[in-house]
Scaffold this motif. Structure first.
Motif, PDB file in Angstrom:
ATOM      1  N   VAL A  19       0.607  -0.150   0.279  1.00  0.00           N
ATOM      2  CA  VAL A  19       1.147   0.512  -1.099  1.00  0.00           C
ATOM      3  C   VAL A  19      -0.168   1.058  -1.716  1.00  0.00           C
ATOM      4  CG1 VAL A  19       1.811  -0.038  -3.410  1.00  0.00           C
ATOM      5  CG2 VAL A  19       2.689  -1.415  -1.344  1.00  0.00           C
ATOM      6  N   PHE A  20      -1.335   0.477  -1.765  1.00  0.00           N
ATOM      7  CA  PHE A  20      -2.304   1.268  -2.263  1.00  0.00           C
ATOM      8  C   PHE A  20      -2.902   2.490  -1.633  1.00  0.00           C
ATOM      9  CE2 PHE A  20      -2.422  -2.448  -5.127  1.00  0.00           C
ATOM     10  CZ  PHE A  20      -2.559  -2.012  -6.504  1.00  0.00           C
ATOM     11  N   LEU A  76      -2.514   9.232 -15.382  1.00  0.00           N
ATOM     12  CA  LEU A  76      -2.772   8.071 -16.083  1.00  0.00           C
ATOM     13  C   LEU A  76      -1.646   6.978 -16.000  1.00  0.00           C
ATOM     14  CD1 LEU A  76      -4.887   8.985 -19.426  1.00  0.00           C
ATOM     15  CD2 LEU A  76      -5.608   7.871 -17.087  1.00  0.00           C
ATOM     16  N   ILE A 109      -1.473   5.685 -12.447  1.00  0.00           N
ATOM     17  CA  ILE A 109      -2.301   4.810 -12.149  1.00  0.00           C
ATOM     18  C   ILE A 109      -2.085   3.375 -13.059  1.00  0.00           C
ATOM     19  CG2 ILE A 109      -5.041   3.982 -12.267  1.00  0.00           C
ATOM     20  CD1 ILE A 109      -5.559   6.757 -11.487  1.00  0.00           C
ATOM     21  N   VAL A 122       1.005   2.530 -13.813  1.00  0.00           N
ATOM     22  CA  VAL A 122       1.845   1.763 -13.056  1.00  0.00           C
ATOM     23  C   VAL A 122       1.424   0.930 -11.929  1.00  0.00           C
ATOM     24  CG1 VAL A 122       3.997   1.902 -11.704  1.00  0.00           C
ATOM     25  CG2 VAL A 122       3.743   3.376 -13.676  1.00  0.00           C
ATOM     26  N   LEU A 123       0.357   1.722 -11.125  1.00  0.00           N
ATOM     27  CA  LEU A 123      -0.243   0.982  -9.979  1.00  0.00           C
ATOM     28  C   LEU A 123      -1.057  -0.428 -10.675  1.00  0.00           C
ATOM     29  CD1 LEU A 123      -2.253   3.525  -7.835  1.00  0.00           C
ATOM     30  CD2 LEU A 123      -0.247   1.997  -7.174  1.00  0.00           C
ATOM     31  N   VAL A 181      -0.293  -2.256 -13.362  1.00  0.00           N
ATOM     32  CA  VAL A 181       0.643  -3.286 -13.565  1.00  0.00           C
ATOM     33  C   VAL A 181       0.926  -3.902 -12.273  1.00  0.00           C
ATOM     34  CG1 VAL A 181       2.858  -3.830 -14.399  1.00  0.00           C
ATOM     35  CG2 VAL A 181       1.560  -2.178 -15.468  1.00  0.00           C
ATOM     36  N   LEU A 183      -0.826  -4.097  -9.468  1.00  0.00           N
ATOM     37  CA  LEU A 183      -1.949  -5.093  -8.896  1.00  0.00           C
ATOM     38  C   LEU A 183      -2.151  -6.434  -9.711  1.00  0.00           C
ATOM     39  CD1 LEU A 183      -4.284  -4.941  -7.059  1.00  0.00           C
ATOM     40  CD2 LEU A 183      -5.699  -3.884  -8.885  1.00  0.00           C
ATOM     41  N   VAL A 184      -2.117  -5.906 -11.223  1.00  0.00           N
ATOM     42  CA  VAL A 184      -2.381  -7.335 -11.896  1.00  0.00           C
ATOM     43  C   VAL A 184      -1.209  -8.412 -11.575  1.00  0.00           C
ATOM     44  CG1 VAL A 184      -2.232  -8.027 -14.067  1.00  0.00           C
ATOM     45  CG2 VAL A 184      -3.384  -6.203 -13.862  1.00  0.00           C
ATOM     46  N   TRP A 185      -0.075  -7.890 -11.493  1.00  0.00           N
ATOM     47  CA  TRP A 185       1.006  -8.616 -11.202  1.00  0.00           C
ATOM     48  C   TRP A 185       0.777  -9.430  -9.816  1.00  0.00           C
ATOM     49  CZ3 TRP A 185       4.080  -8.393  -6.843  1.00  0.00           C
ATOM     50  CH2 TRP A 185       5.195  -9.264  -6.685  1.00  0.00           C
ATOM     51  N   ALA A 206       5.615   4.403   3.848  1.00  0.00           N
ATOM     52  CA  ALA A 206       4.780   3.097   3.893  1.00  0.00           C
ATOM     53  C   ALA A 206       5.512   2.023   3.121  1.00  0.00           C
ATOM     54  CB  ALA A 206       3.658   3.622   3.215  1.00  0.00           C
ATOM     55  N   ALA A 231       6.590  -1.766   3.940  1.00  0.00           N
ATOM     56  CA  ALA A 231       6.240  -3.121   3.117  1.00  0.00           C
ATOM     57  C   ALA A 231       7.236  -3.956   2.888  1.00  0.00           C
ATOM     58  CB  ALA A 231       5.457  -2.312   1.689  1.00  0.00           C
ATOM     59  N   ILE A 242      -9.652   1.336   0.053  1.00  0.00           N
ATOM     60  CA  ILE A 242      -9.051   1.687  -1.044  1.00  0.00           C
ATOM     61  C   ILE A 242     -10.635   2.008  -2.267  1.00  0.00           C
ATOM     62  CG2 ILE A 242      -7.573   1.435  -3.074  1.00  0.00           C
ATOM     63  CD1 ILE A 242      -6.055  -0.403  -0.996  1.00  0.00           C
ATOM     64  N   LEU A 272     -11.694  -2.906  -6.384  1.00  0.00           N
ATOM     65  CA  LEU A 272     -10.417  -2.139  -6.718  1.00  0.00           C
ATOM     66  C   LEU A 272     -10.323  -1.733  -8.037  1.00  0.00           C
ATOM     67  CD1 LEU A 272      -8.186  -0.574  -5.204  1.00  0.00           C
ATOM     68  CD2 LEU A 272      -6.790  -2.825  -5.698  1.00  0.00           C
ATOM     69  N   PHE A 294     -11.024   2.023  -9.593  1.00  0.00           N
ATOM     70  CA  PHE A 294      -9.737   2.679 -10.326  1.00  0.00           C
ATOM     71  C   PHE A 294     -10.452   3.041 -11.667  1.00  0.00           C
ATOM     72  CE2 PHE A 294      -6.544   1.530  -7.621  1.00  0.00           C
ATOM     73  CZ  PHE A 294      -5.953   2.707  -7.364  1.00  0.00           C
ATOM     74  N   VAL A 344     -10.624   6.919 -13.392  1.00  0.00           N
ATOM     75  CA  VAL A 344     -10.073   7.136 -14.769  1.00  0.00           C
ATOM     76  C   VAL A 344     -10.950   7.583 -15.744  1.00  0.00           C
ATOM     77  CG1 VAL A 344      -8.780   6.442 -16.716  1.00  0.00           C
ATOM     78  CG2 VAL A 344      -7.982   5.690 -14.397  1.00  0.00           C
ATOM     79  N   LEU A 387       8.682  -2.249 -15.881  1.00  0.00           N
ATOM     80  CA  LEU A 387       7.044  -2.727 -15.703  1.00  0.00           C
ATOM     81  C   LEU A 387       6.832  -3.888 -16.976  1.00  0.00           C
ATOM     82  CD1 LEU A 387       5.485   0.683 -15.819  1.00  0.00           C
ATOM     83  CD2 LEU A 387       5.890  -0.935 -13.800  1.00  0.00           C
ATOM     84  N   LEU A 429       7.422  -7.219 -15.315  1.00  0.00           N
ATOM     85  CA  LEU A 429       6.606  -7.403 -14.306  1.00  0.00           C
ATOM     86  C   LEU A 429       5.242  -7.945 -15.110  1.00  0.00           C
ATOM     87  CD1 LEU A 429       6.010  -4.966 -11.615  1.00  0.00           C
ATOM     88  CD2 LEU A 429       6.744  -7.161 -11.461  1.00  0.00           C
ATOM     89  N   THR A 430       5.031  -7.340 -16.457  1.00  0.00           N
ATOM     90  CA  THR A 430       3.959  -7.911 -17.201  1.00  0.00           C
ATOM     91  C   THR A 430       4.253  -9.251 -17.792  1.00  0.00           C
ATOM     92  OG1 THR A 430       3.920  -5.523 -17.836  1.00  0.00           O
ATOM     93  CG2 THR A 430       2.500  -7.010 -19.241  1.00  0.00           C
ATOM     94  N   THR A 476       3.650 -11.443 -15.283  1.00  0.00           N
ATOM     95  CA  THR A 476       2.190 -11.549 -14.835  1.00  0.00           C
ATOM     96  C   THR A 476       1.299 -12.364 -16.175  1.00  0.00           C
ATOM     97  OG1 THR A 476       2.148  -9.181 -14.317  1.00  0.00           O
ATOM     98  CG2 THR A 476      -0.273 -10.220 -14.914  1.00  0.00           C
TER      99      THR A 476
END
Lengths: 138, 100, 351, 509, 506
Positions: A68-69, A101, A104, A106-107, A109, A111-113, B70, B74, C174, C333, C337, C341, E24, E27-28, E31
């Protein structure tokens, strides 16, 4: 066009050199086959079972995360390339920066998930995973 | 125009190889690879004709296609993994609890 | 950003030979590639059998190879012969084509990456528009070779080693690429020569000494990130879990011997230099430097990176595999990022 | 707005009944059903329409709102009543209430659903009889089937599943054929109409606007549409060869449902025949007079003969309904004021009398738990009131003077004899009259065997007079039958007023 | 313009944005507390998000956003997305289905893990569908199609210890991956010929096809194949019975209603805007008369779906096949388009859209009822359904409404929408299509009524026990039933809107 020919030439050379070295070695080296030699080396122990062991599930998790990344970086690169020249040509910061922004964000979120859900956690408590399966089977 | 048609032939060949692999394999992973091949056939067209038409639409879309391929992999790997656990293998013809 | 395109090595060669057209490109390319490949071979030949031992010994306060030639330098030749004339043992149950192919893929990937590196003094094989992306792409092919070797070896340690190697590569790939992207924001191009050219402009002048806009100065944070990620990519301490001799013998290369082993080993060393080369190009102005010719500066820079890896190898303990991945996914990672940014915002605000 | 209110109130009543506990559902449904009864009586009292609603006359309580604009033909919410539908509405409300009361005894489980469905069906029936837009009408027409399907299928006898499915499939296929027939007519009319309002369509047809469609000429199209619609409605009526669902449905259905089925649902078929086939396509109808008359007589005779052969009281009454509805068809095709008017009157009369008969059979069944003629005799000894009403009702069926049945049949025969649609009409009428003899035969025979003679009963049940709430509806129906028989004019003038415009089209005058 | 005339133009995409943000947000939440069992919070967030998106879409629709009355379609991001009446109309379908599915999942998932992911995936898929309806470029079509598909694959295989679910997920995924590859290749061919991916530009570029017209035709065929997959039409329908049967029932509902509608949304727009029938059928031997193609597909699809459904013993599978049949009905919307159809084209397309809306309610409701039955632990065959009505009359009533409505029986929404569809087809001159459709409808009554018969008329098995009374499922089912009924009297605004917005495509 010529630059890709040159790169292709590099490819040829990069394949050719190892081949040449192999050929040279083949001419130099002896060959004394013996059963003990050809056994798989596992720290001197007698190898047991198949070598295709079932490995940690986390390898898959990490691989998926990477897929994904890594692909997202493909989408980031074009943006980085044009970023500065777009700014110089008068694009406002909001139009050029905000989408990335958001992207990133969304990404992150995601990743943290993944982080919180243990996708990058190498060892899971066996106790916890046993509890989960039991509840499921009940 | 001639080069364009060569690309079409190339991509068609790749696509057909993908289709062939897809039809002849029972292994889910090989199936997935065949699909990737087909997507790449599309990419060949997109990039080649992006050059031909002189706009970047095709190339950009090619990037998207790659990203989606991709993502598809996945998800696909995840599904194949649970397939493996439930059916002890990755043979797609094995999974027949329901009538086909 | 239309930097003046430098003449590449093949052009120079074909110009010297007086060849034109496709033939000139091909011949020039082949010759140039041969030259560059040999430069790298020589570099690794020095690094592998000699420099590595010397450096390690220095850390251990020992004296290593010193019998043949000045500082023992000539040990390279007997070592080469020794390694090449060893018996090739093919263990039982190996997956033959893959097992044979792997030793070729690993050096291939590293050498291919050098095709786009500007080494200064006009030594650059090719300068495509997407040079940086190509360098990363070429370097990544190595993972394939690692998996092939590990999987084909029919050895549990090899398999685990290969998996670890891939996990390491992908975990740090990455951050590596994203950090590189933060540099691309400045350069606005992926062409290696332009990346170098941008860094030639003076950043500021202190006491008459003009400091160039090397991105290591402009964005030191990114530089540090890049170096750390690079360390992991080339699999050196503290990130050498793929080979971790105390855990899994020698990882994916356990079953290899003779020339096959040499090739894998060679490939790894070229990789270290490739990592150094990319770092130098991105952050240290490529071959630029005062007084000395560009190529010399370039060699100095990649050797500096090599020295750094060897220093790390001797001085830093190895991470556990779980720590390793957590550092990658949770630390590097996120930081990379954040770096991207922040760089984008700062560049945007300044512009 | 009173029509909408009536329908809405009935729907609401159905919903309320659905959630009332089973114990109280019957009483609640009865109380709630009185509202539509009062409403319909109020409507009747306020009724001020004249002529035929389809043919340019006025309709009472008319509402016309555009409901759906779809392509060329708008769909309207158009409701109203004229002389033909008014009596049927009164019949529907009263009969539903009585059927609900008569269901108190036999329905012993899932009462709230049962009574809710009864009221739901009533609401849809009211819709069928008031709708003057084809689409609205069709919606209600089909919607009637749904509760009926359940009423037979859930609370019916041993073979209820078969009966329910048969009923459902027969009537749905019929509806589809009818729908196609009608729609082809609409397409044949093409641009001359702008909506599916029945008056507009009827008047356009009278004005000769029908064109060809799908390769058919106007005449052929009219014939095809006529046949398709006739088929669809004939299943519902039912006309002789298409009647096979009816005995099954009746026998399996619980008594109150049979009452509704015979009393009101069959009338939907004849009502629709009158509204659609005979009003809209009079020329075609007259050209098909011979086969239709044949079918009518066949229904009369065949139904009666079948009834004669039955041992089951309910089957007897069921087949006699086929016979009676044959008269209605005969009256309709006669195309005279007495014929068509009488047919309409017969709808009401038969609704009352067949309801009475089914209820009476049901009351006897509730007590004896058998309907077989052979299983009992002399029941009148123990159940004098029920038996008395049963006998009275049977005489009404036979056409005893001063009962509604007599008036209706008299009108029909008078009209049929006067008919000019074809030479042979009197012949058919005579043949149909012969049916009365058979009716008399089987009814007398059945009564004689079951009610009279020495009391004899094999079952384990004690035979006593039925409770008041079982008998009361019978009495009410009997009373109404007599009232209508004595003064048929309370409906007949109204009916004639609405029917005459049809006849003018047919050139009867 | 948007209702807020002063708002920035991107706010026109608000429904999609709301859905994405909700996904999202879920998901948060997950999380913050990955092991949460607070299903209520997740379900209500998902539901509220869907409802908010649907509310905004409805508001836009009423305010005339993107319609001719307020200045025509709003195009966003360099024509990649377009907000017009049609996209909003379809958004309404997706969001209402998503809301119902979310509510129902509250109970269905009560004992499952990974609930946050579940709702998040549902909403992501809904986002994808919304974007599909908004796509004005083949690129965005493909991307959003994948955004809708990928979560769906995972959702189908969500019960990962249930072999049926996994098998369904696998088959759905395999066919999905295949069809997306075919679709992508089709796009690349079209791009090769026309040099653009933006739909109107493709239409403009068609005339320059010259000798590559055969390639173009192949591309169009392949794109049609991609839609056939998404809408579960012949020839890419094989996955549907498996996927719908094996998937968790709320997901079956979601896929068979919303996902199918999304496929149609794209197909409608792509074929009418990018490949106008008049242009493409006049291109000579390689040109495609896709109207005829879809007519054949429609007939085959509806017939095959209905006949297969009639032979099933498993209710869920029966519904799956019937869903294929309904895809056939909806295809009439494309099949009945003619070159010089004028207003009739918009009418029939609009009727098809309206049918999809009604279908969204009744079909979702039917699958949710099955979800409830699964929750009760009753089997899946018709016999297992015997006598459910005696234990759960309200749910059974709702299911009855769905079944009769699906069969096209009055007095339910399905009747009037089918009427509108067939009528419009006749108006376009395709009376034979309407006739086939009507016959299929009549046939379908047979198998739909089997469910009703089993529930109400058959004797319940002795062991029939209904444990819980799941509130969320009940709520969703009753809501769907009320919606199905109310769409009969309230059909006018639906069909009017649908036909108006569809007419804007031509």
């Amino acid at each position: 066009m010529s630059e890709w020919i040159a790169i292709g030439a590099m490819g040829v050379v990069a394949v050719g050199l190892p081949l040449v070295m192999m050929a040279m070695s083949a001419m130099l080296r002896p060959s004394v086959p013996e059963q003990g030699k050809s056994a798989t080396y596992e720290s001197g122990e007698v190898p047991t079972g198949t070598a295709r062991v079932q490995f940690n599930i986390q390898y898959y998790m990490v691989a998926l995360l990477f897929v994904v990344f890594d692909i997202e970086t493909v989408l980031i690169f074009p943006w980085t390339v044009i970023y500065r020249s777009a700014l110089e040509q008068g694009a406002s910061l909001a139009t050029i920066l905000t989408p990335m922004l958001v992207f990133i964000g969304v990404l992150v979120v995601g990743l943290v998930w993944a982080w919180r859900n243990g996708a990058v956690k190498w060892v899971k408590s066996p106790q916890a995973s046993r509890r989960k399966t039991e509840r499921k089977d009940a | 125009m001639v080069p364009g048609q060569y690309y079409l032939v190339l991509s068609a060949a790749v696509f057909c190889i993908g289709i062939f692999g897809l039809l002849t394999r029972k292994n889910a992973l090989l199936f997935l690879m065949s699909v990737e091949l087909m997507l790449n056939a599309a990419n060949i067209n997109l990039v080649a004709f992006s050059y031909y038409w002189g706009n970047v639409t095709g190339q950009t879309f090619g990037l998207f296609t790659m990203a989606l391929a991709a993502a598809e992999v996945a998800v696909g790997i995840g599904i194949i993994l649970v397939l493996y656990r439930n059916f002890d293998g990755v043979d797609v013809t094995k999974a027949t609890t329901m009538r086909w | 950003m239309s930097a003046t395109l430098q003449t590449t090595l093949p052009d120079t060669i074909s110009g010297l030979l007086g060849l034109e057209g496709i033939l000139g490109d091909v011949v020039g390319g082949l010759v140039g590639a041969f030259i560059i490949a040999n430069i790298m071979l020589i570099t690794t030949a020095i690094a592998g059998p000699w420099a590595k031992r010397k450096i390690t010994a220095a850390f251990g306060d020992r004296i290593a190879v010193n019998r043949i030639g000045p500082f023992g330098l000539l040990v390279i030749i007997p070592d080469a012969v020794r390694l090449m004339s060893k018996e090739l043992i093919v263990p039982e149950g190996v997956d033959r084509p893959a097992w044979d192919l792997a030793p070729m893929v690993i050096p291939f990937s590293a050498l291919l990456g050098f095709a786009v590196i500007p080494m200064g003094s006009g030594i650059q094989l090719a300068d495509p528009e997407t040079g940086l992306a190509f360098a990363f792409a070429a370097a990544s092919i190595a993972s394939l070779g690692l998996v092939m070797s590990g999987y084909a070896s029919n050895n549990k340690f090899s398999l685990i080693g290969a998996l670890r190697a891939v996990a390491a590569n992908i975990a740090y790939e990455i951050p590596l690429v994203i950090t590189a992207a933060s540099v691309v924001i400045f350069t606005g191009s992926l062409r290696m020569s332009e990346i170098v050219a941008v860094q030639a402009e003076p950043l500021l002048t202190i006491a008459g000494v003009s400091i160039p806009t090397w991105f290591a100065f402009v964005n030191p944070f990114a530089f540090v990130l890049f170096i750390i990620a690079n360390l992991a990519e080339v699999g050196r301490n503290p990130f050498d879990i793929p080979e971790a001799p105390t855990e899994i013998v020698a990882g994916y290369q356990t079953e290899y011997s003779s020339i096959y082993f040499v090739l894998i080993y060679l490939g790894e060393f070229i990789h270290i230099f490739l990592g150094g080369a990319i770092a130098a190009t991105l952050f240290l102005g490529g071959p630029a430097g005062p007084f000395l010719p560009g190529f010399v500066w370039f060699v100095i820079k990649i050797w500096a990176f090599f020295l750094f890896t060897q220093w790390a190898r001797s001085a830093v303990p190895r991470l556990r595999v779980d720590q390793f991945l957590e550092v990658g996914w949770k630390g590097m990672l996120v930081l990379s990022f954040a770096n991207l940014v922040l760089t984008a915002i700062i560049v945007g605000v300044i512009a | 707005m009173i029509i909408e209110a009536l329908i809405a109130v009935t729907f609401l009543a159905a919903l309320v009944t659905f959630v009332v506990p089973d114990r109280y559902a019957g009483k609640a449904a009865f109380a709630l059903s009185l509202v539509p009864v009062l409403g319909s009586l109020y409507m009747w009292q306020q009724y001020d329409a004249s002529g035929n609603a389809l043919l340019g006359g006025s309709a009472a309580f008319e509402t016309d709102i555009v409901w759906l604009q779809l392509g060329q033909y708008d769909l309207h919410w158009l409701v109203g009543v004229d002389g033909i539908s008014m009596p049927l509405i009164v019949l529907t409300t009263i009969l539903t209430t009585l059927a609900i009361v008569s269901a108190w005894t036999p329905i012993t489980e899932r009462q709230s659903q049962f009574f809710g469905l009864m009221l739901f069906m009533e609401a849809n029936l009211l819709g069928v009889f008031t709708a003057l837009d084809f689409f609205v009408w069709f919606v209600f027409w089909e919607a009637v089937l749904v509760p009926m399907y359940f009423l037979i299928g859930v609370w019916g006898g041993p073979r209820r599943k078969y009966a329910a499915i048969k009923f459902f499939v027969y009537t749905n296929i019929a509806s589809l054929v009818m729908f196609i027939g009608f729609i082809s007519l609409v397409f044949g009319l093409g641009d001359s109409i702008s909506s599916l309002r029945l008056p507009e369509i009827a008047q356009a047809l009278q004005a000769g606007q029908l064109g060809g469609f799908a390769g058919l000429s106007a005449g052929a199209l009219a014939s095809v549409a006529f046949i398709a619609m006739f088929f669809g409605f004939a299943v519902k009526v039912p006309v002789a060869p298409l009647h096979t669902w009816l005995p099954d449905a009746h026998v399996e259905a619980p008594t109150p449902v049979s009452v509704m089925l015979a009393g009101v649902l069959l009338k939907m078929g004849t009502y629709a025949l009158l509204r659609f086939n005979f009003t809209m396509l009079p020329e075609t109808a007259r050209s098909f007079a011979l086969p239709i008359a044949l079918l009518a007589v066949a229904s009369v005779i065949y139904g009666a003969l079948l009834a004669l052969a039955q041992q089951d009281l309910k089957r007897i009454v069921a087949y006699s309904s086929v016979s009676s509805m044959g008269y209605v068809i005969l009256g309709l095709i006669a195309y005279t004021t007495y014929g068509v008017g009488g047919a309409t009157f017969q709808m009401v009369a038969h609704g009352l009398i067949s309801g009475l008969m089914f209820m009476a059979v049901g009351v006897i069944y509730n007590t004896t738990h058998t309907r077989m003629v052979t299983d009992m005799s002399g029941v009148a000894d123990r159940m004098p009131v029920t038996a008395g009403i049963f006998v009275a009702g049977a005489f009404g069926y036979m056409g005893l003077p001063l009962m509604a049945g007599f008036a209706a049949e008299f009108f029909i025969f008078k009209g049929a004899f006067e008919s000019t649609v074809m030479e042979a009409m009197p012949l058919f009428t005579g043949a149909a009259m012969f049916g009365i003899v058979i009716v008399a035969g089987y009814l007398l025979f059945a009564m004689q065997r079951t009610l009279f003679g020495p009391f004899e009963f094999d079952g384990d049940y004690e035979i006593t007079e039925a409770p008041f709430h079982d008998v009361a509806p019978l009495a009410v129906l009997l009373l109404l039958t007599i009232v209508l028989g004595v003064s048929p004019d309370i409906f007949f003038t109204m009916i004639q007023d609405a029917v005459n415009p049809i006849l003018e089209l047919g050139g009867a005058f | 313009m948007t209702p807020l005339q002063t708002a920035p133009v991107w706010t026109a995409a608000a429904p999609a944005i709301i859905l994405a943000v909700t996904a999202l947000l879920l998901l948060t939440i997950d999380t913050i507390d990955p092991d949460t069992t607070n299903n209520g919070l997740l379900a209500s967030t998902a539901t509220l998000g869907s409802l908010a998106a649907g509310g905004v879409a409805a508001w836009f629709l009423m305010a005339g956003t993107g319609m001719e009355s307020t200045g025509g379609a709003i195009s966003l991001y360099g024509d990649a997305l377009i907000v017009d009446g049609m996209s909003l109309f379809f958004t309404l379908i997706f969001t209402s289905v998503a809301a119902m599915v979310s509510v129902a999942s509250y109970d269905y998932l009560a004992d499952e893990q990974y609930q946050g992911e579940f709702y998040s995936l549902v909403l992501l898929a809904a986002t994808g569908m919304t974007l599909m309806a908004m796509s004005n470029s083949l690129a965005t079509v493909f991307v959003s199609l994948e955004l809708a598909s990928l979560p769906s694959y995972a959702l189908v295989a969500f019960l990962k210890k249930n072999r049926g679910s996994v098998e369904a997920g696998l088959k759905y995924f395999l066919i999905g991956a295949l069809s997306s590859a075919v679709f992508a290749f089709g796009i690349s061919l079209v791009y090769a010929v026309t040099g653009s991916l933006v739909l109107p530009d493709i239409a403009a570029g068609l005339s320059g096809a010259d000798e590559l017209v055969g390639v173009l035709g192949l591309g169009v065929l392949m794109i049609a194949g991609g839609f056939a997959f998404k809408t579960a039409s012949v020839p890419f329908h094989f996955w549907a019975p498996e996927a719908y049967e094996g998937a968790p029932a709320p997901i079956s509902a979601f896929l068979s209603s919303a996902s199918k509608a999304a496929g149609f949304a794209v197909a409608f727009r792509v074929f009418t805007v990018a490949f106008p029938l008049g242009t493409i059928s006049s291109l000579g031997p390689g040109g495609i008369d896709w109207s005829l193609l879809f007519a054949i597909l429609a007939v085959v699809t509806m017939t095959l779906g209905n006949f297969a459904a009639a032979t099933q013993q498993n209710v869920k599978r029966m519904l799956a096949y019937s869903s294929i049949g309904h895809a056939g009905y909806a295809l009439i919307g494309l099949a009945a388009i003619t070159v010089d159809g004028g207003a009739a084209n918009g009418n029939v397309l609009g009727a098809s859209m309206a049918h999809l809306l009604v279908y969204g309610f009744m079909n979702t409701g039917a699958f949710l009822f099955i979800a409830m039955v699964e929750k009760w632990g009753i089997g899946r065959t018709f016999e297992d359904y015997n006598g459910i009505a005696s234990k759960a009359p309200i749910a059974a009533t709702a299911m009855t409404v769905f079944m009769f409505s699906l069969a096209g029986l009055p007095p339910f929404g399905g009747f009037v929408s089918k009427y509108a569809l067939f009528y419009s087809a006749i108006e376009s001159g395709f009376w034979w299509l309407a006739a086939v459709g009507a016959m299929n409808s009549a046939l379908s009554l047979f198998y739909y009524s089997r469910v009703v018969k089993a529930m109400w008329i058959e004797e319940p098995a002795k062991s029939l026990e209904i444990g819980s009374q799941p509130v969320g499922l009940y709520g969703a089912v009753v809501f769907a039933a009320v919606g199905t009924v109310l769409l009969l009297p309230g059909f006018q605004p639906v069909i009017e809107t649908a036909q108006t917005v569809a007419a804007a495509l031509f």
